[in-house]
Design an enzyme around this catalytic site. Structure first.
Site, PDB file in Angstrom:
ATOM      1  N   SER A  65       1.295  -7.626  -1.231  1.00 43.22           N
ATOM      2  CA  SER A  65       1.840  -8.621  -0.292  1.00 43.22           C
ATOM      3  C   SER A  65       1.184  -9.808  -0.250  1.00 43.22           C
ATOM      4  O   SER A  65       1.419 -11.011   0.222  1.00 43.22           O
ATOM      5  CB  SER A  65       2.387  -8.057   1.055  1.00 43.22           C
ATOM      6  OG  SER A  65       1.261  -7.900   1.993  1.00 43.22           O
ATOM      7  N   THR A  79       1.027  -1.236  -0.094  1.00 46.51           N
ATOM      8  CA  THR A  79       0.112   0.142  -0.181  1.00 46.51           C
ATOM      9  C   THR A  79       0.857   1.312   0.075  1.00 46.51           C
ATOM     10  O   THR A  79       0.664   2.260  -0.712  1.00 46.51           O
ATOM     11  CB  THR A  79      -0.867   0.133   1.424  1.00 46.51           C
ATOM     12  OG1 THR A  79      -1.781  -0.997   1.278  1.00 46.51           O
ATOM     13  CG2 THR A  79      -1.785   1.206   1.294  1.00 46.51           C
TER      14      THR A  79
END
Length: 296
Positions: A58, A17
């Site tokens: 991720s 992010t």
């Protein structure tokens, strides 16, 4: 002459992010590289060594990706502490692998809000991580103004700035001081719940799992999975029991077919206060070290 580069951090970017911006559809995708992240954080590129090693969400990281990252971290440690920007979804798993297989001064950080948010948290987290890296002595997560040990750290909130915390638990000695390959190993997490399939453990092992983690009830009861767990233990497969309960950890005290105490006598291993994903990563690291020792 004093080596002035000894405490100069290397910053390795992997996506997540902190590097995300909205595309033409409004979807968040990891697009910003490390130089842009440093600029946004007000960190001069001349004050760190920095490079992009991955650029992904991720939640999509596999063991081959993790192997590549651990190798980069280990190599960078020759020049000083290391900061890793990482997505929050699987940060606790990477943190566990770093702690078990690399150790040393490594800080993981990231963001809850994307880089193009009106008030992104990534720049502040990155500044804090770079500042903390020379001062720590074991892998840590620096996030939302909090520094937590990598061993046992877990994500505690999906949106809050203070997204990570760790229970106060004893950190065992690292399994290795250099990464060994994890790719090619398989440890499955199987959840215990009302109405679970009793054959789930057998199915996982039949599909190639090298070990099993049970996300158990309460203090470590596995319910209807007991027969499969007992068979796996009898066949020499490692089985770890972790609790699905957020706090308190595993206490193997109950008897009966699915009771933790009964299975402890058969060789099941308690995960303490580690979450099921953390217990999986720890077991993967143990198996990787054993495999590497056998291949020497």
């Amino acid at each position: 002459m004093t080596d002035t580069t000894a405490d100069t951090p290397t910053v390795l970017a992997t996506g997540g992010t902190i590097s995300c911006a909205s595309d033409s559809h409004g979807d968040l995708v990891p697009t910003r590289g490390i130089r842009t992240l440093l600029h946004d954080a007000g960190i001069p590129c001349s004050s760190v060594t920095a490079r992009d090693v991955l650029r992904l969400d991720s939640s999509t990281m596999g063991l081959a990706d993790l192997d590549a990252l651990l190798t980069e971290i280990h190599a960078a440690q020759e020049h000083g502490p290391v900061v890793v920007t990482h997505g929050t979804d699987s940060m606790e798993e990477t943190a566990m692998a770093v702690d078990r297989l690399v150790g040393g001064r490594v800080v993981l950080t990231g963001a809850q809000r994307p880089a193009d948010d009106a008030s992104p948290d990534g720049p502040g987290n990155l500044r804090d991580a770079v500042a903390a890296a020379p001062r720590i002595d074991a892998p840590s997560v620096v996030f939302g103004g909090r520094t937590s040990p990598a061993y046992g750290v877990r994500k505690i909130h999906t949106t809050a700035d203070v997204a990570f915390d760790a229970p106060t638990i004893l950190r065992p000695a690292p399994l290795s001081v250099a990464p060994v390959p994890l790719d090619g190993l398989r440890v499955d997490v199987i959840a215990a719940y009302q109405g679970a399939d009793p054959a789930a453990v057998e199915s996982a092992l039949g599909a190639g799992a090298d070990g099993i983690v049970i996300a158990a009830f309460g203090s470590g009861n596995v319910g209807v999975l007991a027969d499969g767990v007992a068979d796996a233990l009898a066949d020499g497969f490692p089985v770890v029991v972790a609790s699905r309960v957020p706090a308190g950890g595993v206490q193997l005290v109950y008897g009966g077919a699915g009771g933790g105490r009964s299975l402890a006598r058969a060789g099941i291993r308690p995960a303490g206060e580690l979450t099921p994903p953390q217990a999986r990563m720890e077991l993967l690291c143990e198996l990787a070290v054993k495999r590497a020792q056998l291949l020497r």
